[in-house]
Design an enzyme around this catalytic site. Structure first.
Site, PDB file in Angstrom:
ATOM      1  N   ASP A   1       1.058  -1.158  -0.179  1.00 35.26           N
ATOM      2  CA  ASP A   1      -0.063   0.044   0.059  1.00 35.26           C
ATOM      3  C   ASP A   1       0.918   1.293   0.199  1.00 35.26           C
ATOM      4  O   ASP A   1       2.025   1.131   0.331  1.00 35.26           O
ATOM      5  CB  ASP A   1      -0.965  -0.101   1.324  1.00 35.26           C
ATOM      6  N   CYS A   2       0.391   2.394  -0.204  1.00 37.11           N
ATOM      7  CA  CYS A   2       1.197   3.620  -0.732  1.00 37.11           C
ATOM      8  C   CYS A   2       1.967   3.993   0.636  1.00 37.11           C
ATOM      9  O   CYS A   2       1.221   4.286   1.644  1.00 37.11           O
ATOM     10  CB  CYS A   2       0.477   4.673  -1.250  1.00 37.11           C
TER      11      CYS A   2
END
Length: 730
Positions: free
Chosen positions: A320-321
């Site tokens: 995920d970012c």
């Protein structure tokens, strides 16, 4: 819509998805590798070679620095090899969304909007696997069409298949709900449709559909055989694992440690991901921000490698970012940024959404924490997916999907599918004395009241793009009753002021029938925002009750939002005749609601989550246990384990028609002797044979003899549809 009408609809839409693939030439062309005459001679451009060999060839041409530059979602171009930059991050949760940088509606390109389907929690309420497959397929056509004109990538980070464990979760709206089996089924169908399971190379030929409905199209190889390696687009199962908390109290998703029992992991949190990979054949997996039992999800080698060893995963794993950064910056799990990068890559992550790996991988190699072989392994997974997508096969306009273009976006067929999805997802929760449907000819005037009643932009939910034809609820109802008035009631959804109540009361008194729209929007629930209460926000409850008291007739309450609400006050109030939950119904939601209110469509949606009372907010959101613990006063979670009172239950929902149910055949008893341990069999005999209400799962040695078949007859005996539709509903 009658049941036979629903069957006809799916036949027409499935056929139309096939026939609507426009042969218009795309307006523009994305940059692509392997361009002749100078850059198409490399082995990785040779489409006759196996994908593994082509991926190895590409890796062999890269320097260490060039390799590192590929480990971000914004992968750098390699000009000397003729390879342009590539953006891995595009979003397609329930239509092409603006969240990811890989998608652009506003750069002067020919595509300025895309079909806005209902939010996932609404589509899940249909319990219709065929519908989920068709939605995935329709979105994939629009996505590939946008790629062909340089406005989208080929890798999309959807679906979100986390379990809607706690009703306060701000992203529960993105998921198929609280049941692992439903979430698994949704994952399988959406991914299959999205990655190209509804596409056939060359001429179209009719065949029996996946559920006896419409056509099926598959990706074919050069020899005409089914080719599981080829991809139309890449779908991503997210967020693995046990991720379902944004920000609650002192807990944040960036540092939260999800403490999960082995049993809960195996029978609740992991099944959707296993199904998404094993049966859906997803080509991407995203690891989440949180820790799982003290180890960051993106550093959990046991979980990430399990997907390849045991589930047969063929794809890439993205963080995920900035989830790699959280390993060091928020969770303090590693001693340095270099350690965080090395941990994630060695655990099995292949690419980092963000720049943390770009900035720290070189140093990690120099310090001996990371080996170039670890990077090569990641690149092999990344390049293999790009090769399966045809990214290195030359000009995409000459490829299998090259004829898709702007005319394949916002088509009549896709907009009709969005309408059908909204129809099937709306849930009728209350209908005293069969107040609904209304007879359009008998309604002289109508009032619609509420801060969301005339706000079309609120109907999409999060991860939304620019819809084709958006319409507010007020506009949708006014198309049926010309004399329809509107007033806002509250200044916004937070509804901190009652200064506009008096106007709402005046409008309600004048109208023949009154609809009040209440509930949630993204100011109350979204990414990075959990709720603290299950009640209607602010003074909304007071608005509803005040309007109901002033209205000539009982009112209709329409509820928006993805999360469950405690509307016990409305459930028990005779002045509120009907309650409809519409969630975030997408661009066609207004028309779908009007059709249901006026009886043109029979509501058949069912809640995919439990609606808890406000007292449930006393339960700690950070408690990940699914099963109840009476000694601690813990009631458990979801319909499978929750022991407390409910406002509305999982699967709840009414219809305008009536059904009868019969069990045609079922075993009178199960033979447990071959499935239980010796100690367990002895305990059962001591308790009086096999008449037990439960069996402890860790006492079961085999599930084979516990399988059984049941035949059930469901008959519609009302006036709204009489013919069964086959294997459509889960």
């Amino acid at each position: 819509m009658a049941a036979n009408g629903r069957c006809l609809f799916f036949l027409l839409v499935s056929l139309s998805l096939s026939l609507s693939l426009s042969h218009s030439k795309p307006v523009a062309n994305p940059q692509f590798p392997c361009k002749p005459p100078t850059h198409n001679t490399y082995s990785f451009c040779n489409i006759s070679l196996p994908i593994t060999r082509r991926a190895q060839s590409l890796i062999s041409h890269l320097t260490l620095q060039e390799k590192i530059q590929q480990l971000s979602d914004n992968a750098s171009g390699i000009p000397r090899l003729g390879i342009p930059h590539y953006e891995w991050w595009s979003e397609s949760l329930h239509g092409i969304a603006i969240n990811g940088p890989g998608v652009s509606f506003k750069n002067g390109g020919p595509v300025t909007s895309a079909t806005g389907f209902p939010q996932v929690i609404v589509s899940a309420a249909s319990f219709n696997r065929t519908l989920w497959f068709l939605i995935g397929s329709a979105i994939s056509i629009e996505a590939r069409a946008m790629y062909n004109v340089g406005q989208a990538g080929l890798t999309f980070w959807a679906p979100n298949i986390n379990i809607f464990r706690d009703p306060r979760w701000g992203r529960g709206q993105e998921t198929p709900g609280e049941d692992p089996m439903v979430a698994s089924a949704y994952a399988i169908e959406f991914v299959r449709g999205f990655q190209g399971g509804n596409w056939k190379s060359g001429t179209e030929t009719e065949s029996t559909g996946r559920h006896g409905i419409g056509q099926t199209r598959v990706l074919l190889g050069e020899d005409g055989e089914i080719n599981d390696d080829k991809l139309m687009l890449s779908a991503c199962c997210k967020h693995s694992s046990a991720y379902d908390l944004e920000k609650w109290g002192n807990f944040s998703r960036y540092s939260f440690n999800a403490v999960v029992t082995e049993q809960d992991m195996e029978d609740t949190y992991q099944p959707p991901f296993r199904s998404c990979i094993q049966e859906g054949k997803a080509s991407c997996l995203m690891c989440s921000y949180n820790e799982v039992n003290g180890v960051p999800a993106c550093a959990r080698e046991d979980l990430l490698q399990k997907t390849r060893r045991e589930w047969g995963f063929k794809g890439y794993i993205t963080s995920d970012c900035d989830a790699v950064a959280t390993i060091f910056e928020y969770q303090n799990y590693s001693k340095s940024p270099e350690d965080a990068v090395a941990m994630a890559l060695k655990a099995g992550m292949d690419i980092n959404c963000g720049t943390y790996v770009l900035r720290n991988a070189q140093s990690a190699v120099e310090k001996g924490k990371l080996q170039e072989e670890d990077i090569d392994r990641a690149l092999h997974n990344l390049f293999s997916v790009q090769l399966r997508l045809g990214l290195f096969d030359g000009d995409p306009q000459k490829g299998q999907f090259g004829k898709l273009g702007p005319k394949n976006v916002c088509t009549k067929e896709h907009k009709t599918l969005a309408l059908e999805a909204a129809r099937q997802g709306i849930v009728l929760l209350k209908n005293d004395k069969k107040f609904l449907p209304l007879n359009k000819k008998a309604v002289s005037s109508l009032a619609i009241i509420g801060p969301l009643a005339n706000k079309a932009s609120s109907l999409g939910g999060d991860y939304t793009g620019y819809p084709c034809d958006s319409q507010s609820l007020f506009e949708g109802l006014k198309a049926y009753i010309k004399k329809t008035s509107y007033t806002i009631g509250c200044p916004d959804v937070a509804c901190d002021s009652d200064t506009q109540f008096h106007k709402a009361i005046i409008v309600a008194k004048r109208a023949d029938f009154v609809i009040v729209v209440a509930g949630l929007d993204l100011s109350q629930e979204t990414e990075d925002l959990d709720r603290v209460s299950l009640l209607l926000p602010g003074k909304q409850m007071s608005l509803v009750s005040s309007v109901a008291a002033a209205s000539k007739k009982p009112v209709i309450l329409v509820l928006t939002g993805g999360g469950p609400l405690d509307v016990s006050f409305a459930k028990g109030d005779p002045r509120i005749a009907s309650i409809l939950w519409i969630g975030y119904p997408g661009e066609a939601g207004a028309k779908a609601l009007a059709e249901i209110i006026f009886g043109e469509y029979n509501p058949d949606g069912r809640l995919p989550v439990t609606w808890y009372p406000e007292s449930f907010t006393e339960v700690s959101m950070n408690d990940m246990n699914m099963r109840p613990n009476p000694s601690l006063g813990y009631p458990g979670r979801t319909y499978r384990f929750y022991t407390g009172n409910r406002v509305y239950g999982f699967g709840g929902g009414l219809s305008y028609t009536n059904f009868t149910y019969k069990i045609l055949s079922a075993p009178s008893k199960l033979s447990l002797s071959g499935s239980l341990s010796a100690n367990s069999r002895k305990r059962i005999l001591q308790q009086g044979g096999e008449r037990l209400s439960y069996i402890i799962t860790n006492e079961i040695t085999s599930c084979n003899s516990l399988r059984f078949n049941v035949r059930i007859s469901v008959e519609n005996v009302g006036k709204y549809g009489r013919r069964p539709c086959g294997d459509v509903v889960l």
